[in-house]
Design a protein around this motif. Structure first.
Motif, mmCIF file in Angstrom:
data_model
loop_
_atom_site.group_PDB
_atom_site.id
_atom_site.type_symbol
_atom_site.label_atom_id
_atom_site.label_comp_id
_atom_site.label_asym_id
_atom_site.label_seq_id
_atom_site.Cartn_x
_atom_site.Cartn_y
_atom_site.Cartn_z
ATOM 1 N N GLU A 98 42.977 48.433 60.571
ATOM 2 C CA GLU A 98 43.047 49.736 59.923
ATOM 3 C C GLU A 98 44.360 50.440 60.248
ATOM 4 O OE1 GLU A 98 42.511 52.587 57.418
ATOM 5 O OE2 GLU A 98 41.131 50.879 57.544
ATOM 6 N N ARG A 99 44.874 50.256 61.456
ATOM 7 C CA ARG A 99 46.175 50.836 61.812
ATOM 8 C C ARG A 99 47.267 50.267 60.909
ATOM 9 N NH1 ARG A 99 50.365 48.987 64.494
ATOM 10 N NH2 ARG A 99 49.218 47.088 65.075
ATOM 11 N N ILE A 100 47.217 48.958 60.668
ATOM 12 C CA ILE A 100 48.204 48.317 59.796
ATOM 13 C C ILE A 100 48.070 48.839 58.373
ATOM 14 C CG2 ILE A 100 48.927 46.112 58.797
ATOM 15 C CD1 ILE A 100 47.956 44.798 61.433
ATOM 16 N N LEU A 101 46.832 48.917 57.879
ATOM 17 C CA LEU A 101 46.609 49.384 56.512
ATOM 18 C C LEU A 101 47.069 50.823 56.335
ATOM 19 C CD1 LEU A 101 43.087 47.853 55.786
ATOM 20 C CD2 LEU A 101 45.311 47.027 54.985
ATOM 21 N N ALA A 102 46.863 51.648 57.366
ATOM 22 C CA ALA A 102 47.293 53.048 57.284
ATOM 23 C C ALA A 102 48.807 53.136 57.111
ATOM 24 C CB ALA A 102 46.854 53.814 58.527
ATOM 25 N N PHE A 103 49.537 52.287 57.820
ATOM 26 C CA PHE A 103 50.997 52.267 57.675
ATOM 27 C C PHE A 103 51.386 51.821 56.272
ATOM 28 C CE2 PHE A 103 54.926 49.722 57.843
ATOM 29 C CZ PHE A 103 55.830 50.719 58.194
ATOM 30 N N MET A 104 50.687 50.827 55.763
ATOM 31 C CA MET A 104 51.039 50.289 54.454
ATOM 32 C C MET A 104 50.662 51.242 53.322
ATOM 33 S SD MET A 104 50.144 46.285 55.090
ATOM 34 C CE MET A 104 51.151 45.718 53.736
ATOM 35 N N ARG A 105 49.647 52.071 53.547
ATOM 36 C CA ARG A 105 49.270 53.052 52.530
ATOM 37 C C ARG A 105 50.209 54.249 52.521
ATOM 38 N NH1 ARG A 105 43.666 52.221 54.808
ATOM 39 N NH2 ARG A 105 42.572 50.820 53.339
ATOM 40 N N ALA A 106 50.900 54.459 53.627
ATOM 41 C CA ALA A 106 51.799 55.620 53.736
ATOM 42 C C ALA A 106 53.032 55.420 52.856
ATOM 43 C CB ALA A 106 52.214 55.808 55.190
ATOM 44 N N HIS A 107 53.682 56.523 52.526
ATOM 45 C CA HIS A 107 54.943 56.517 51.779
ATOM 46 C C HIS A 107 54.843 55.845 50.411
ATOM 47 C CE1 HIS A 107 56.701 57.906 55.526
ATOM 48 N NE2 HIS A 107 56.127 56.876 56.119
ATOM 49 N N PRO A 108 53.831 56.169 49.630
ATOM 50 C CA PRO A 108 53.750 55.585 48.282
ATOM 51 C C PRO A 108 54.926 56.008 47.397
ATOM 52 C CG PRO A 108 52.205 57.393 48.502
ATOM 53 C CD PRO A 108 52.741 57.127 49.874
ATOM 54 N N GLU A 109 55.579 57.090 47.779
ATOM 55 C CA GLU A 109 56.725 57.566 47.004
ATOM 56 C C GLU A 109 58.002 56.804 47.346
ATOM 57 O OE1 GLU A 109 57.031 59.435 50.961
ATOM 58 O OE2 GLU A 109 55.380 58.995 49.567
ATOM 59 N N GLY A 110 57.940 55.920 48.336
ATOM 60 C CA GLY A 110 59.093 55.133 48.712
ATOM 61 C C GLY A 110 60.050 55.892 49.621
ATOM 62 N N PHE A 111 61.284 55.409 49.694
ATOM 63 C CA PHE A 111 62.276 55.956 50.610
ATOM 64 C C PHE A 111 63.570 56.249 49.854
ATOM 65 C CE2 PHE A 111 59.579 52.856 52.770
ATOM 66 C CZ PHE A 111 58.997 53.660 53.755
ATOM 67 N N SER A 112 64.280 57.237 50.337
ATOM 68 C CA SER A 112 65.534 57.612 49.680
ATOM 69 C C SER A 112 66.693 56.717 50.090
ATOM 70 C CB SER A 112 65.876 59.069 50.002
ATOM 71 O OG SER A 112 66.060 59.236 51.408
ATOM 72 N N SER A 113 66.563 56.027 51.243
ATOM 73 C CA SER A 113 67.661 55.200 51.736
ATOM 74 C C SER A 113 67.126 54.165 52.717
ATOM 75 C CB SER A 113 68.711 56.065 52.441
ATOM 76 O OG SER A 113 68.149 56.636 53.620
ATOM 77 N N LEU A 114 67.956 53.170 53.023
ATOM 78 C CA LEU A 114 67.594 52.182 54.030
ATOM 79 C C LEU A 114 67.462 52.823 55.399
ATOM 80 C CD1 LEU A 114 69.860 49.153 53.005
ATOM 81 C CD2 LEU A 114 67.385 49.351 52.719
ATOM 82 N N ASP A 115 68.280 53.841 55.670
ATOM 83 C CA ASP A 115 68.198 54.537 56.961
ATOM 84 C C ASP A 115 66.839 55.218 57.129
ATOM 85 O OD1 ASP A 115 70.699 53.767 57.786
ATOM 86 O OD2 ASP A 115 71.700 55.602 57.105
ATOM 87 N N GLU A 116 66.355 55.841 56.055
ATOM 88 C CA GLU A 116 65.045 56.490 56.138
ATOM 89 C C GLU A 116 63.959 55.454 56.393
ATOM 90 O OE1 GLU A 116 61.896 59.180 53.500
ATOM 91 O OE2 GLU A 116 63.797 58.522 52.610
ATOM 92 N N ALA A 117 64.036 54.324 55.693
ATOM 93 C CA ALA A 117 63.047 53.261 55.891
ATOM 94 C C ALA A 117 63.116 52.718 57.316
ATOM 95 C CB ALA A 117 63.277 52.149 54.881
ATOM 96 N N ALA A 118 64.330 52.527 57.832
ATOM 97 C CA ALA A 118 64.497 52.029 59.195
ATOM 98 C C ALA A 118 63.886 52.986 60.209
ATOM 99 C CB ALA A 118 65.977 51.815 59.496
ATOM 100 N N GLU A 119 64.013 54.277 59.953
ATOM 101 C CA GLU A 119 63.438 55.293 60.844
ATOM 102 C C GLU A 119 61.918 55.194 60.864
ATOM 103 O OE1 GLU A 119 63.738 58.465 63.531
ATOM 104 O OE2 GLU A 119 65.398 57.417 62.559
#
Length: 291
Positions: free
Chosen positions: A146-167
């Protein structure tokens, strides 16, 4: 045992595509070229074949033909128009990848890829030569998943940059000192029409595969009892997906299986401690009986 190659030589990489019986094109990458010494690596949910890059190269340098592939709905493999994904499809895909090799391969499967490997090895007894499972058992700890699924469900809007995703990834994996490079992130993210970066897997897979996986637990337990090939389970000492009880249960179901623990590794064993993980894989391969 297979012939050792020059450890400094970089194994040749070849990208190919495999058409499945239901029309999906799977993206494959092969390292090395040794007929009769095949390994197939199956990645976890939300990953791509790049998760296996270091280990695949290492086993290729040791004299194996190492094949990685993107599961359907992931990376460069096709997505289903219907969005109707199932665990059975993933098992069939692995079966077809194995059948395309020069002989029955060793299957190395992490998380989702490991569950698919259990199902295949228990259904088709001659589909693989041996099985290595990475931090997964037929029954898993619900809280960890469930912890893994919660991470994968987060950020459905995506990321503005690779730096944001890395963070965001660094927050999810705080134990790792080094962040993912832009090159590695590039295999996990794709730009959408609006310019934002989204995960390189079909979001329609998440709930269907999660639900389907739970419904397959009893079948996976039965499949495990039918595994006859040499088998090894490699777990992370800090994993919250497997536990002492699920590991003991698996070793009871597959009494000939070996078990090794990678200290300080979480569920992401290969990514956390790749050198130690690769060493365990190589030792297991070296001790396989010759055909």
């Amino acid at each position: 045992m297979v012939e050792l190659r020059d450890p400094l030589a970089e194994p040749a990489a070849r990208q190919t595509r495999l058409q499945t019986v239901d029309g999906i094109a799977l993206a494959l990458e092969e390292f090395g070229n040794v007929p009769g010494a095949d390994i197939v690596y199956a990645h976890g949910f939300g990953q791509t074949r790049q998760a296996w890059l270091s280990c695949a190269r290492a086993t290729a340098r040791a004299g194996w033909t190492s094949t990685t592939y993107d599961a359907r709905g992931h990376g460069q493999s096709s997505w289903l128009e219907s969005g109707d994904y199932s665990v059975d499809q993933l098992v069939d895909d692995l079966r077809q990848v194995c059948a395309s090799r020069s002989q029955a391969p060793v299957v190395v499967g992490a998380s989702m890829g490991g569950l698919v490997g259990i199902a295949l090895a228990g259904q088709a007894l001659d589909a693989c030569r041996a099985l290595i499972l990475v931090d997964i058992t037929p029954r898993w700890e619900a809280a960890g998943v469930e912890r893994i699924l919660a991470f994968m469900r987060a950020h459905p809007e995506g990321f503005s940059s690779l730096d944001e995703a890395a963070e965001v990834i660094a927050g999810y994996l705080p134990h790792r000192a080094q962040r993912k490079s832009p090159e590695r992130l590039g295999s996990l993210l794709i730009p959408d029409a609006d310019g934002r970066l989204r995960w390189h897997w079909d979001p329609r897979m998440l709930e269907s595969i999660a639900h389907d996986g739970v419904s397959h637990q009893a079948d996976l337990m039965q499949a495990a009892t039918r595994i006859r090939v040499p088998t090894m389970l490699i777990s992370g000492s800090e994993s919250d997906v497997v536990s002492e009880s699920t590991i003991a249960e698996f070793l009871h179901l597959v009494p000939h299986a070996r078990h090794a623990v990678v200290e300080q590794a979480t569920h992401m064993v290969a990514g956390d401690e790749n050198t130690r993980f690769a060493g365990l894989v190589q030792r297991f391969l070296d001790e396989l009986p010759s055909d």
